[in-house]
Every structure is written in C-alpha cells, then in structure tokens.
Scaffold this motif. Structure first.
Motif, mmCIF file in Angstrom:
data_model
loop_
_atom_site.group_PDB
_atom_site.id
_atom_site.type_symbol
_atom_site.label_atom_id
_atom_site.label_comp_id
_atom_site.label_asym_id
_atom_site.label_seq_id
_atom_site.Cartn_x
_atom_site.Cartn_y
_atom_site.Cartn_z
ATOM 1 N N VAL A 163 0.728 -1.124 0.014
ATOM 2 C CA VAL A 163 -0.125 -0.009 0.045
ATOM 3 C C VAL A 163 0.852 1.123 -0.043
ATOM 4 O O VAL A 163 1.787 1.502 0.811
ATOM 5 C CB VAL A 163 -1.051 -0.043 1.161
ATOM 6 C CG1 VAL A 163 -1.577 1.233 1.467
ATOM 7 C CG2 VAL A 163 -1.912 -1.058 0.988
ATOM 8 N N GLU A 164 0.583 1.989 -0.869
ATOM 9 C CA GLU A 164 1.407 3.366 -1.030
ATOM 10 C C GLU A 164 0.958 4.607 0.059
ATOM 11 O O GLU A 164 1.646 5.303 0.410
ATOM 12 C CB GLU A 164 1.485 3.864 -2.312
ATOM 13 C CG GLU A 164 2.168 2.854 -3.331
ATOM 14 C CD GLU A 164 1.991 3.278 -4.876
ATOM 15 O OE1 GLU A 164 1.999 4.336 -5.408
ATOM 16 O OE2 GLU A 164 1.564 2.531 -5.884
ATOM 17 N N ASN A 165 -0.374 4.545 0.084
ATOM 18 C CA ASN A 165 -1.056 5.535 1.046
ATOM 19 C C ASN A 165 -0.830 5.084 2.516
ATOM 20 O O ASN A 165 -1.667 4.541 3.054
ATOM 21 C CB ASN A 165 -2.429 5.849 0.633
ATOM 22 C CG ASN A 165 -2.923 7.193 1.295
ATOM 23 O OD1 ASN A 165 -2.495 7.279 2.275
ATOM 24 N ND2 ASN A 165 -3.818 7.837 0.552
ATOM 25 N N GLN A 166 0.481 5.732 3.047
ATOM 26 C CA GLN A 166 0.638 5.486 4.380
ATOM 27 C C GLN A 166 -0.439 5.791 5.429
ATOM 28 O O GLN A 166 -0.363 5.213 6.581
ATOM 29 C CB GLN A 166 2.028 5.647 4.816
ATOM 30 C CG GLN A 166 3.260 4.885 4.011
ATOM 31 C CD GLN A 166 3.057 3.431 4.388
ATOM 32 O OE1 GLN A 166 3.468 2.974 5.587
ATOM 33 N NE2 GLN A 166 2.942 2.727 3.349
ATOM 34 N N LEU A 167 -0.874 7.193 5.133
ATOM 35 C CA LEU A 167 -1.896 7.546 6.139
ATOM 36 C C LEU A 167 -3.002 6.729 6.199
ATOM 37 O O LEU A 167 -3.606 6.246 7.247
ATOM 38 C CB LEU A 167 -2.037 9.031 5.718
ATOM 39 C CG LEU A 167 -3.077 9.786 6.605
ATOM 40 C CD1 LEU A 167 -2.596 9.869 7.848
ATOM 41 C CD2 LEU A 167 -3.367 11.090 5.952
ATOM 42 N N VAL A 183 3.477 -4.006 9.539
ATOM 43 C CA VAL A 183 3.808 -3.784 8.164
ATOM 44 C C VAL A 183 5.199 -3.585 7.654
ATOM 45 O O VAL A 183 6.282 -3.072 8.450
ATOM 46 C CB VAL A 183 3.030 -2.608 7.507
ATOM 47 C CG1 VAL A 183 3.096 -2.265 6.115
ATOM 48 C CG2 VAL A 183 1.603 -2.660 7.947
ATOM 49 N N LYS A 184 5.604 -4.324 6.715
ATOM 50 C CA LYS A 184 6.883 -4.474 6.085
ATOM 51 C C LYS A 184 6.913 -3.720 4.833
ATOM 52 O O LYS A 184 6.781 -4.486 3.579
ATOM 53 C CB LYS A 184 7.506 -5.880 6.085
ATOM 54 C CG LYS A 184 7.804 -6.333 7.413
ATOM 55 C CD LYS A 184 8.517 -7.619 7.386
ATOM 56 C CE LYS A 184 8.505 -8.391 8.661
ATOM 57 N NZ LYS A 184 8.602 -8.034 9.699
ATOM 58 N N SER A 185 6.785 -2.454 4.507
ATOM 59 C CA SER A 185 6.568 -1.771 3.248
ATOM 60 C C SER A 185 7.755 -2.184 2.199
ATOM 61 O O SER A 185 8.903 -2.066 2.717
ATOM 62 C CB SER A 185 6.395 -0.135 3.281
ATOM 63 O OG SER A 185 5.576 0.016 4.250
ATOM 64 N N ILE A 186 7.082 -2.263 1.076
ATOM 65 C CA ILE A 186 8.172 -2.489 0.114
ATOM 66 C C ILE A 186 7.674 -1.639 -1.235
ATOM 67 O O ILE A 186 6.485 -1.137 -1.295
ATOM 68 C CB ILE A 186 8.240 -4.022 -0.447
ATOM 69 C CG1 ILE A 186 6.498 -4.575 -0.913
ATOM 70 C CG2 ILE A 186 8.477 -4.987 0.588
ATOM 71 C CD1 ILE A 186 6.482 -5.822 -1.421
ATOM 72 N N ASN A 187 8.535 -1.228 -2.072
ATOM 73 C CA ASN A 187 8.395 -0.530 -3.189
ATOM 74 C C ASN A 187 7.334 -1.386 -4.263
ATOM 75 O O ASN A 187 7.739 -2.745 -4.510
ATOM 76 C CB ASN A 187 9.531 0.091 -3.996
ATOM 77 C CG ASN A 187 10.244 0.951 -3.025
ATOM 78 O OD1 ASN A 187 9.462 1.865 -2.395
ATOM 79 N ND2 ASN A 187 11.529 0.882 -2.944
ATOM 80 N N PRO A 188 6.347 -0.851 -4.938
ATOM 81 C CA PRO A 188 5.593 -1.689 -5.771
ATOM 82 C C PRO A 188 6.287 -1.938 -6.985
ATOM 83 O O PRO A 188 7.262 -1.179 -7.416
ATOM 84 C CB PRO A 188 4.228 -0.676 -5.845
ATOM 85 C CG PRO A 188 4.646 0.610 -5.380
ATOM 86 C CD PRO A 188 5.822 0.426 -4.463
#
Length: 188
Positions: A163-167, A183-188
């Motif tokens: 998910v790009e929108n972190q808010l 969450v372990k954010s990764i680049n899409p």
C-alpha cells in the motif's frame, strides 16, 4: 482444473484450519516448494478450500494457515457452485503485463482492512494442479490480482506491505486493532 474432483463450497461453522492474522510470525516465513503432490497435499487443499469458503474469501495461501508450503487456492466466484476453484501448487509468475492497475484488496489475515494496491493487470502463471500435472494460465483482472496476492503470501509479503498511501494504511489498521509496526513496506 481437473473435472474429476468435486468441491463443496458450503460454509462450515467450524472450519478445519485457523487463519493467522497480521502480526503473527508464520505469515512472514517463506514457504517451501512442494516436492511431491500426494494425498497429504490434496487433504491440505481440501481443508484450505473449506476454510476459505467458511471465511467468505476468494483466495487462501498455505502460510495463512501456518503451513509453510507453496500451495494456494483461489475462487473468484465462490457463490457459483459450477465453477471449480483454482489450485496452484508451486506457482510461478512467468510473464506480467506492462499495464498496472490500482484496485482495492482485502485479506482473510487482516479482516476489515481494504486498501488500494497497484499490480500488473495480467499475468502468466505456471503451476502444478492437485494431481501434480504441470499447468499454465493467463489470468487477467480480479483473477490475476487474487493470484498475485496469494503468491505474495508464499514469500512472506502481505498486501498492506504494497500500500502506497501510508496515512490511509495506518488509519485502516488502527481502526481494526492492528499495529502499523507489523507492516513491512516494499516498493511496488
């Protein structure tokens, strides 16, 4: 999909498997390839399908039920008894379309959270079916999205990581009682 296997899409009051939720370490473990498609794997598939239908899902990966094997089940039309579910063992994406599409996703392991994720619109996937036969499918739209979502589970990736929108992500997770730290954010 083989026609010799009949699938019961009934919802069970007590499904055979427990679905683990965001924050549980089993969801982050990479799954191992299935070396032999045998009766144990077919039994796992049956129990995964019963669990998925009982939870009103359209896809389920073995790691979600704490089984670290490369097995996923997908049924984008669970209310249509005549349509057989897809069973993908050791699935591998071979080709991806250049066209990317953002659409809402949810996950049985993160109940109540629905957010946009950008993915290729179409994919070619090679896999083995529940009889161990090699198969290939070109999937588009919802089927492509569901397969990609479930294949992500096999590498310990969850849709919220994309998910790009972190808010929005933070708000949706906290509203459902989940920690943003899981969450372990990764680049899409």
């Amino acid at each position: 999909m083989s026609s010799e296997v009949v699938f019961d899409k009934r919802k069970l009051k007590s499904p055979p498997l427990n679905i683990h939720t965001l924050g549980d370490r089993v969801l982050r473990q990479p799954a191992k390839r299935v070396s032999q498609v045998n009766n144990d794997i077919r039994q796992l598939v049956k129990e995964m399908l019963q669990t998925m239908y009982s939870a009103d899902g359209i896809g389920l990966a073995a790691p979600q039920v704490a089984v670290p094997k490369q097995v996923i089940v997908v049924d984008i039309d669970p209310d249509e008894a005549a349509n057989s579910p897809l069973i993908l063992i050791n699935p591998q994406i071979r080709k991806r379309s250049d066209d990317l599409v953002a659409d809402q996703e949810g996950c049985l392991s993160i109940p109540g959270v629905y957010l946009d994720v950008t993915r290729p619109e179409a994919i070619e996937v090679a896999y083995k079916d529940e009889q161990g036969r090699p198969q290939k499918i070109w999937a588009t739209e919802l089927l492509a999205r569901a397969i990609q979502h479930e294949i992500d589970h096999l590498t310990g990736v969850m849709f919220v990581d994309r998910v790009e929108n972190q808010l929005q992500l933070g708000q949706a997770l906290s509203k459902q009682g989940f920690s943003h730290r899981a969450v372990k954010s990764i680049n899409p």
